[in-house]
Design an enzyme around this catalytic site. Structure first.
Site, PDB file in Angstrom:
ATOM      1  N   PRO A   2       0.809  -1.215   0.000  1.00 55.28           N
ATOM      2  CA  PRO A   2       0.000   0.000   0.000  1.00 55.28           C
ATOM      3  C   PRO A   2       0.845   1.269   0.000  1.00 55.28           C
ATOM      4  O   PRO A   2       1.797   1.377   0.761  1.00 55.28           O
ATOM      5  CB  PRO A   2      -0.826  -0.113   1.289  1.00 55.28           C
ATOM      6  CG  PRO A   2      -0.111  -1.088   2.146  1.00 55.28           C
ATOM      7  CD  PRO A   2       0.647  -1.990   1.235  1.00 55.28           C
ATOM      8  N   GLU A   3       0.522   2.167  -0.895  1.00 54.53           N
ATOM      9  CA  GLU A   3       1.147   3.483  -0.908  1.00 54.53           C
ATOM     10  C   GLU A   3       0.049   4.479  -0.536  1.00 54.53           C
ATOM     11  O   GLU A   3      -1.047   4.055  -0.187  1.00 54.53           O
ATOM     12  CB  GLU A   3       1.760   3.763  -2.289  1.00 54.53           C
ATOM     13  CG  GLU A   3       2.852   2.745  -2.603  1.00 54.53           C
ATOM     14  CD  GLU A   3       3.540   2.942  -3.952  1.00 54.53           C
ATOM     15  OE1 GLU A   3       3.539   4.073  -4.449  1.00 54.53           O
ATOM     16  OE2 GLU A   3       4.072   1.958  -4.470  1.00 54.53           O
ATOM     17  N   HIS A  93      -1.613 -15.539   9.767  1.00 54.21           N
ATOM     18  CA  HIS A  93      -0.837 -14.310   9.932  1.00 54.21           C
ATOM     19  C   HIS A  93      -1.644 -13.166  10.538  1.00 54.21           C
ATOM     20  O   HIS A  93      -1.407 -12.001  10.242  1.00 54.21           O
ATOM     21  CB  HIS A  93      -0.223 -13.846   8.601  1.00 54.21           C
ATOM     22  CG  HIS A  93       0.554 -14.900   7.902  1.00 54.21           C
ATOM     23  ND1 HIS A  93       1.666 -15.496   8.457  1.00 54.21           N
ATOM     24  CD2 HIS A  93       0.349 -15.506   6.708  1.00 54.21           C
ATOM     25  CE1 HIS A  93       2.122 -16.404   7.618  1.00 54.21           C
ATOM     26  NE2 HIS A  93       1.349 -16.446   6.558  1.00 54.21           N
TER      27      HIS A  93
END
Length: 277
Positions: A2-3, A93
């Site tokens: 993600p940016e 996770h």
DNA sequence: CTAGCTTCCTGATAGC
DNA sequence: TGCTATCAGGAAGCTA
């Protein structure tokens, strides 16, 4: 990974689901995701807090509480912040689960465990690594050609690498640096000190327009995000160069090339982005 | 200040 | 089929 546009999308999806909710119970399955303070203290501090809102700065998200305390997090490469029904299947996770007063849960899922959380009391200053030195937001009016030229004009590093420097402009990663440079017609390996005034002008404009375009085209719904589609990039089909090596340039038809610049894979059009050397 | 390398992690993929 | 090697990448930390 993600940016800024993806992080902003997550913020917009998550905030309305969290606002007004109280955190009843916290379980941390993997203490290494907590950067500050210790995981045990983190759990205790978070418990009982009521969420006021969520803000974003660069790629960091901050959950603000009514008490004035706040929790900042960085998703790094593979982090996912989810709000789920309590009986929603638990993914592998899952490193943090927080029960909410409304019966739902906040979950943090991160395959590579690079993401980090910080909890800061109202009285504590920002000690989040990197955060206090974050540069301008891409959509800040202060991000001008002059600003970029003053900060970067004398550097001999490749512009692609400098766009990743969060202390100059916050929020750009490998996807959007490629997209910005394509939009600006600049070869990613161009050294900063070889860029012209026109290049800086163009970069300043393209950084804001491409990031804004990224946010606007990232129309992920809360349902799609929860279903795991948040980890695929909704806007991948509209990217012009990133991940398109070997395919034709959408502008000129030439084959998009791939090169390693500053240790990062970069995709560019050899015709639209000429190497000045 | 610079370049270059390593670390953190797991999963996908390529080669044998 | 099953093994090993390689790669992906955000950011910090290290050396020279």
């Amino acid at each position: 990974m993600p940016e800024l546009p993806e992080v902003e999308t997550i913020r917009r999806i998550i905030e309305p689901q969290l606002a007004g909710q109280t955190i009843l119970h916290v379980t941390i399955n993997n203490p290494q995701i907590v950067a500050y303070p210790e995981a045990e203290a983190f759990e205790k501090l978070l418990t009982g807090q009521m969420v006021k809102g969520i803000s974003r700065r660069g790629k960091f998200l901050t959950v603000h509480f009514e008490s004035g305390d706040r929790m900042t997090l960085h998703l790094r490469m593979t982090g996912q912040l989810l709000v789920t029904p309590s009986d929603y299947p638990v993914e592998k996770h899952t490193h943090l689960v927080a029960e909410l007063s409304g019966g739902r849960q906040i979950r943090y899922v991160d395959v590579r465990r690079f993401g980090r959380f910080w909890y800061l009391k109202a009285c504590e200053p920002d000690i989040v690594t990197g955060r206090e030195q974050l540069g301008l937001e891409p959509l800040d009016d202060a991000l001008t050609a002059d600003y970029l030229k003053i900060r970067l004009g004398g550097r001999r590093k490749a512009i692609k690498e400098m766009l990743h420097d969060q202390s100059i402009v916050a929020g750009i990663g490998n996807i959007y640096s490629d997209e910005v440079l394509f939009a600006a017609g600049i070869y990613p390996g161009t050294k900063c000190d070889a860029l012209s005034d026109a290049d800086w002008q163009c970069l300043a404009i393209k950084i804001s327009t491409i990031i804004l375009w990224g946010i606007e085209t990232n129309q992920t719904t809360p349902e799609e995000y929860l279903a795991g589609k948040g980890k695929e990039y909704r806007n991948t089909p509209v990217l012009r160069v990133y991940g398109r090596a070997g395919r034709p340039c959408t502008t000129c038809g030439q084959t998009i090339e791939k090169a390693t610049i500053g240790g990062r894979t970069s995709c560019y059009c050899p015709n639209c982005q000429r190497n000045p050397l």
